[in-house]
Scaffold this motif. Structure first.
Motif, PDB file in Angstrom:
ATOM      1  N   ALA A  17      44.840  35.307  39.721  1.00 50.45           N
ATOM      2  CA  ALA A  17      44.553  34.445  40.743  1.00 50.45           C
ATOM      3  C   ALA A  17      43.600  34.682  41.675  1.00 50.45           C
ATOM      4  CB  ALA A  17      45.965  34.000  41.229  1.00 50.45           C
ATOM      5  N   PHE A  18      43.124  33.690  42.279  1.00 50.83           N
ATOM      6  CA  PHE A  18      42.146  33.855  43.468  1.00 50.83           C
ATOM      7  C   PHE A  18      42.652  33.174  44.762  1.00 50.83           C
ATOM      8  CE2 PHE A  18      38.497  32.308  45.939  1.00 50.83           C
ATOM      9  CZ  PHE A  18      37.720  33.257  45.769  1.00 50.83           C
ATOM     10  N   VAL A  19      42.694  34.045  45.597  1.00 54.20           N
ATOM     11  CA  VAL A  19      43.052  33.415  46.876  1.00 54.20           C
ATOM     12  C   VAL A  19      41.865  33.550  47.928  1.00 54.20           C
ATOM     13  CG1 VAL A  19      44.650  33.584  48.975  1.00 54.20           C
ATOM     14  CG2 VAL A  19      45.170  34.452  46.787  1.00 54.20           C
ATOM     15  N   GLY A  20      41.375  32.275  48.119  1.00 58.03           N
ATOM     16  CA  GLY A  20      39.864  32.200  48.927  1.00 58.03           C
ATOM     17  C   GLY A  20      40.278  31.827  50.406  1.00 58.03           C
ATOM     18  N   GLY A  21      39.251  31.969  51.179  1.00 58.59           N
ATOM     19  CA  GLY A  21      39.474  31.455  52.686  1.00 58.59           C
ATOM     20  C   GLY A  21      39.200  30.113  52.680  1.00 58.59           C
ATOM     21  N   GLN A  22      38.543  29.875  53.845  1.00 59.32           N
ATOM     22  CA  GLN A  22      38.137  28.334  54.242  1.00 59.32           C
ATOM     23  C   GLN A  22      37.043  28.001  53.161  1.00 59.32           C
ATOM     24  OE1 GLN A  22      37.856  29.923  58.858  1.00 59.32           O
ATOM     25  NE2 GLN A  22      36.831  27.750  58.457  1.00 59.32           N
ATOM     26  N   LEU A  23      37.125  26.945  52.611  1.00 59.31           N
ATOM     27  CA  LEU A  23      36.296  26.419  51.397  1.00 59.31           C
ATOM     28  C   LEU A  23      34.986  26.051  52.197  1.00 59.31           C
ATOM     29  CD1 LEU A  23      37.840  24.492  48.703  1.00 59.31           C
ATOM     30  CD2 LEU A  23      36.259  26.291  48.666  1.00 59.31           C
ATOM     31  N   ASP A  24      35.036  25.755  53.426  1.00 58.95           N
ATOM     32  CA  ASP A  24      33.590  25.529  54.199  1.00 58.95           C
ATOM     33  C   ASP A  24      32.715  26.596  54.256  1.00 58.95           C
ATOM     34  OD1 ASP A  24      34.940  26.274  56.224  1.00 58.95           O
ATOM     35  OD2 ASP A  24      33.997  24.713  57.376  1.00 58.95           O
ATOM     36  N   GLU A  39      55.564  29.055  36.847  1.00 59.44           N
ATOM     37  CA  GLU A  39      56.331  29.782  35.695  1.00 59.44           C
ATOM     38  C   GLU A  39      56.102  31.254  35.082  1.00 59.44           C
ATOM     39  OE1 GLU A  39      56.998  27.590  32.380  1.00 59.44           O
ATOM     40  OE2 GLU A  39      58.044  25.625  33.239  1.00 59.44           O
ATOM     41  N   GLU A  40      54.557  31.081  35.007  1.00 62.83           N
ATOM     42  CA  GLU A  40      53.801  32.561  34.667  1.00 62.83           C
ATOM     43  C   GLU A  40      53.017  32.786  35.885  1.00 62.83           C
ATOM     44  OE1 GLU A  40      52.742  32.674  30.334  1.00 62.83           O
ATOM     45  OE2 GLU A  40      51.358  31.079  31.309  1.00 62.83           O
ATOM     46  N   PRO A  41      53.664  33.747  36.815  1.00 59.63           N
ATOM     47  CA  PRO A  41      52.997  34.052  37.866  1.00 59.63           C
ATOM     48  C   PRO A  41      52.097  35.013  37.867  1.00 59.63           C
ATOM     49  CG  PRO A  41      55.297  35.190  37.887  1.00 59.63           C
ATOM     50  CD  PRO A  41      55.181  33.899  36.704  1.00 59.63           C
ATOM     51  N   PRO A  42      50.998  34.973  38.439  1.00 59.10           N
ATOM     52  CA  PRO A  42      49.883  36.089  38.120  1.00 59.10           C
ATOM     53  C   PRO A  42      50.307  37.862  38.460  1.00 59.10           C
ATOM     54  CG  PRO A  42      49.494  35.025  40.392  1.00 59.10           C
ATOM     55  CD  PRO A  42      50.816  34.424  39.739  1.00 59.10           C
ATOM     56  N   THR A  43      49.685  38.494  37.640  1.00 61.55           N
ATOM     57  CA  THR A  43      49.800  39.911  37.807  1.00 61.55           C
ATOM     58  C   THR A  43      48.893  40.550  38.554  1.00 61.55           C
ATOM     59  OG1 THR A  43      48.446  40.483  36.023  1.00 61.55           O
ATOM     60  CG2 THR A  43      50.775  40.139  35.453  1.00 61.55           C
ATOM     61  N   ALA A  44      47.870  39.868  38.883  1.00 59.43           N
ATOM     62  CA  ALA A  44      46.740  40.314  39.851  1.00 59.43           C
ATOM     63  C   ALA A  44      46.226  39.352  40.717  1.00 59.43           C
ATOM     64  CB  ALA A  44      45.714  40.995  39.276  1.00 59.43           C
ATOM     65  N   LEU A  45      45.734  39.884  41.963  1.00 60.63           N
ATOM     66  CA  LEU A  45      45.121  38.742  42.975  1.00 60.63           C
ATOM     67  C   LEU A  45      43.810  39.232  43.170  1.00 60.63           C
ATOM     68  CD1 LEU A  45      47.816  37.247  43.006  1.00 60.63           C
ATOM     69  CD2 LEU A  45      48.304  38.045  45.460  1.00 60.63           C
ATOM     70  N   VAL A  46      43.004  38.151  43.322  1.00 61.62           N
ATOM     71  CA  VAL A  46      41.641  38.419  43.887  1.00 61.62           C
ATOM     72  C   VAL A  46      41.693  37.889  45.145  1.00 61.62           C
ATOM     73  CG1 VAL A  46      39.125  38.081  43.842  1.00 61.62           C
ATOM     74  CG2 VAL A  46      40.268  38.962  41.559  1.00 61.62           C
ATOM     75  N   VAL A  47      41.488  38.579  46.194  1.00 62.65           N
ATOM     76  CA  VAL A  47      41.665  37.917  47.783  1.00 62.65           C
ATOM     77  C   VAL A  47      40.352  38.053  48.310  1.00 62.65           C
ATOM     78  CG1 VAL A  47      42.988  37.974  49.656  1.00 62.65           C
ATOM     79  CG2 VAL A  47      44.306  38.668  47.506  1.00 62.65           C
ATOM     80  N   PRO A 106      51.461  48.089  44.045  1.00 57.40           N
ATOM     81  CA  PRO A 106      51.066  47.403  42.945  1.00 57.40           C
ATOM     82  C   PRO A 106      51.835  47.029  41.799  1.00 57.40           C
ATOM     83  CG  PRO A 106      50.207  49.540  42.871  1.00 57.40           C
ATOM     84  CD  PRO A 106      51.108  49.520  44.018  1.00 57.40           C
ATOM     85  N   ASP A 107      53.101  47.569  41.949  1.00 53.74           N
ATOM     86  CA  ASP A 107      53.965  47.622  40.950  1.00 53.74           C
ATOM     87  C   ASP A 107      54.241  46.272  40.556  1.00 53.74           C
ATOM     88  OD1 ASP A 107      54.158  50.328  40.791  1.00 53.74           O
ATOM     89  OD2 ASP A 107      55.932  50.369  42.034  1.00 53.74           O
ATOM     90  N   ASP A 108      54.493  45.198  41.111  1.00 50.65           N
ATOM     91  CA  ASP A 108      54.832  43.781  40.867  1.00 50.65           C
ATOM     92  C   ASP A 108      53.466  43.054  40.604  1.00 50.65           C
ATOM     93  OD1 ASP A 108      57.526  44.444  40.587  1.00 50.65           O
ATOM     94  OD2 ASP A 108      57.799  44.255  42.701  1.00 50.65           O
ATOM     95  N   ILE A 109      52.613  43.438  41.373  1.00 56.26           N
ATOM     96  CA  ILE A 109      51.480  42.645  41.310  1.00 56.26           C
ATOM     97  C   ILE A 109      50.200  43.197  41.963  1.00 56.26           C
ATOM     98  CG2 ILE A 109      51.963  41.491  43.839  1.00 56.26           C
ATOM     99  CD1 ILE A 109      50.837  38.745  42.691  1.00 56.26           C
ATOM    100  N   SER A 110      48.991  43.126  41.259  1.00 56.54           N
ATOM    101  CA  SER A 110      47.985  44.137  41.912  1.00 56.54           C
ATOM    102  C   SER A 110      47.066  43.179  42.930  1.00 56.54           C
ATOM    103  CB  SER A 110      47.112  44.569  40.874  1.00 56.54           C
ATOM    104  OG  SER A 110      47.632  45.453  40.103  1.00 56.54           O
ATOM    105  N   ILE A 111      46.423  43.763  43.781  1.00 53.67           N
ATOM    106  CA  ILE A 111      45.525  43.055  44.648  1.00 53.67           C
ATOM    107  C   ILE A 111      44.129  43.554  44.803  1.00 53.67           C
ATOM    108  CG2 ILE A 111      45.043  42.558  46.803  1.00 53.67           C
ATOM    109  CD1 ILE A 111      48.074  41.583  47.253  1.00 53.67           C
ATOM    110  N   ILE A 112      43.017  43.091  44.858  1.00 51.26           N
ATOM    111  CA  ILE A 112      41.787  43.473  45.302  1.00 51.26           C
ATOM    112  C   ILE A 112      41.314  42.572  46.424  1.00 51.26           C
ATOM    113  CG2 ILE A 112      39.356  43.871  44.469  1.00 51.26           C
ATOM    114  CD1 ILE A 112      40.104  44.868  41.879  1.00 51.26           C
ATOM    115  N   SER A 113      40.837  43.173  47.427  1.00 48.09           N
ATOM    116  CA  SER A 113      40.088  42.065  48.170  1.00 48.09           C
ATOM    117  C   SER A 113      38.615  42.476  48.697  1.00 48.09           C
ATOM    118  CB  SER A 113      41.021  42.258  49.463  1.00 48.09           C
ATOM    119  OG  SER A 113      40.967  43.578  50.043  1.00 48.09           O
ATOM    120  N   PHE A 114      38.021  41.859  49.686  1.00 47.28           N
ATOM    121  CA  PHE A 114      36.834  41.904  49.895  1.00 47.28           C
ATOM    122  C   PHE A 114      36.540  42.454  51.389  1.00 47.28           C
ATOM    123  CE2 PHE A 114      36.274  39.390  46.482  1.00 47.28           C
ATOM    124  CZ  PHE A 114      35.300  39.720  45.765  1.00 47.28           C
TER     125      PHE A 114
END
Lengths: 339, 339
Positions: free
Chosen positions: A187-194, A242-250, A271-279
């Motif tokens: 999944a993708f988690v972004g900040g302010q869209l503007d 229902e199908e939660p992501p296994t990884a997040l791009v933040v 990261p066991d349940d969910i992985s994260i990469i951020s910027f």
DNA sequence: TTTAAAAGTGGAATCGTTTACAATAAGAAA
DNA sequence: TTTCTTATTGTAAACGATTCCACTTTTAAA
């Protein structure tokens, strides 16, 4: 009153113009008089008055720095101190000083900027962020005032000099990184869209998904205003799918921190349940538990290069507009698991 | 060239002085001419030149802001954006603008400050930190230049206007808070020892210990340069003691984060194995896992009040020196356990 | 030597305001 | 009317530098 160029001139027995030339180290003045004048300056404790100088000179040797609204949460992002460090380093190298514009409302900031340019307080301006449809950038462009922006201008990127990362590429890279490690639901988690940076990173993510032939799902795209509440809602939404992501791009380290905090709260472990990469790879990324895998965008360079470009523009107003791309690099820590 | 007061004067058929008076909204000008002049300004798009104004005026309407060395890790602390927000709010209210000094070495900053005051670039200065034996404060004091300090000056606190928290008290409070909850072995993790705030907090901690008749042990006092490595060493030391502490008073949220990261790494959990209270209550404190119990020192007010005092000082150089104390308050979250 | 060019300084205007001091006009008081 | 205020505006001198344009001296060339 303060000691002026005339006092020095009198003591050294020369004309004020000569003193001025000594200050500028004009080669047409003999070494002998230079020495004499310098002694006089020393003796009187002379220091040039910058206002007078600017007035005569029509140049201020100072740069304006425009931050985002201080009411905005983004303002607290360690990105800014670091970019400021880059800016001030380069500015200092060229004997420029910094003038800061702040304000809580957009309009307030615009007024401040207008003051800077109309009042001739600065020779050029660095915009520390790039937003879609930004009134300040519009103003600067209309006035044809020298400025550079950090980030990619949304409109007419060719018409304004800017320094940026290849955020599209970076996001694509990290998404692929995740995919290579077996993640199919990212999944993708972004900040302010503007903020333009958000949309760039989002499209990089999408591209990677498409190229890997993974299904793209709207529910996997989430935007967080970076406020705690918003972030938490977003996390809940994602996890209750229902199908939660296994990884997040933040899109930002700080957001990642907030997300991890919430994850921790509801008993999910990174990261066991969910992985994260951020910027951004701000210092904090290292301090998180677990330390975050993050894209180092070289914030210092962003600032440094922005000033480099700005100085060129000030030097030669006709110089063509540039785009400087600062390289990024993935710093792997412990927030990603291979499935 | 830009449009000047003279152009306006010509168009409005008045003398330049009249235009100047209209700008200042001098009551001695009739409403009729004011209107006429304003129309002319509008028509020509006139904006006053601040340099010329400052020169004639001997006042700049700008304030200098002195940050710590940008090379210093402290620089990245979210304390600064927040204090800046307070500063700029008050400054803006009074139509002052901000000038920023930065530099990586102490001497560099001192030079920048000298430039500000000698070059008459600013009317006053806010020092954002207070260090023991600080050359910049010394300089400002010698020059008798208007300035205020955020934090308590180490020497001659009565001779320099400053705004501060009661850090001694705050530290004593939190230590007692811990003691009341059954902790008898509480350690102190401070930051750079040359920051006055560190020594104040340390003595508050000691005092609480003494009053509670708890043994004071040197091994429980640890200082961290806020760098990851240093912090980690400190944690290791503390944890490998024969009688490791059950609670930590940490002088800064960020440091607390670093410590928690290390604790996590070596398998200790907060607050089950060890409790933590820290200071500043920056936004991050809420994002930590678990969220940190922290002393809110009202950073915004620190900045706001510092400027309030500074403006008074600028207004009346003879005004006596003040000390403003900004109240603090403990914000309880989840990093403390009752034994 | 005489003359031309170069080197080194000084004078004075200029940058765009502010402000003390006049100057003028209008209204009030005598 | 004359005189005195008062209200309104103009003149010109700062503020503290820079810089163009002379003006002397030197030095070099003829």
């Amino acid at each position: 009153m303060a000691v002026t160029i005339k006092d020095v001139a009198k003591l050294a027995n020369v004309a004020p113009s000569t003193v001025s030339r000594v200050i500028a180290n004009n080669p047409r003045i003999s070494e002998k008089t230079k020495r004499r004048v310098r002694e006089a300056m020393e003796e009187l404790g002379y220091h040039p008055n910058y206002n007078a100088r600017s007035l005569a000179n029509r140049s201020t040797q100072t740069l304006g720095v425009v931050m985002p609204s201080s009411a905005d949460k983004v303002f607290q992002n360690p990105f800014f101190p670091e970019v400021l460090r880059g800016i001030s380093t380069k500015a200092h190298e060229n004997e420029f000083t910094l003038y800061m514009s702040t304000g809580s409302k957009e309009e307030e900031i615009l007024d401040a900027v207008k003051g800077m340019v109309h009042g001739r307080r600065v020779d050029g301006i660095v915009l520390l962020y790039s937003r879609i449809d930004d009134s300040i950038m519009k103003f600067l462009k209309e006035e044809q005032f020298p400025f550079t922006v950090i980030g990619k201008p949304f409109k007419y990127p060719d018409e304004v000099t800017h320094v940026d990362n290849d955020n599209f590429r970076a996001a694509k890279d990290v998404t692929e990184h995740l995919i290579e490690r077996g993640h199919e639901r990212v999944a993708f988690v972004g900040g302010q869209l503007d903020l333009v940076v958000t949309v760039d990173r989002l499209s990089g993510y999408e591209k990677a998904l498409r190229e890997a032939n993974l299904t793209y799902r709207d529910e996997y795209i989430v935007h967080v205003e970076f406020l705690k509440e918003g972030g938490h809602e977003a996390v809940m939404e994602l996890c209750s799918l229902e199908e939660p992501p296994t990884a997040l791009v933040v899109a930002d380290d700080l957001m990642a921190l907030g997300i991890m905090s919430k994850l921790d709260e509801i008993g999910l472990s990174v990261p066991d349940d969910i992985s994260i990469i951020s910027f951004n790879n701000v210092m904090l990324a290292e301090y998180a538990s677990p330390p975050l895998t993050s894209v180092d965008i070289n914030i210092f360079q962003l600032g440094y290069q922005a000033v480099t470009c700005l100085l060129e523009k000030i030097e030669d107003a006709e110089s063509s507009n540039k785009r400087v791309c600062v390289p990024h690099k993935l710093v792997e820590r412990w927030s990603v698991k291979t499935l």
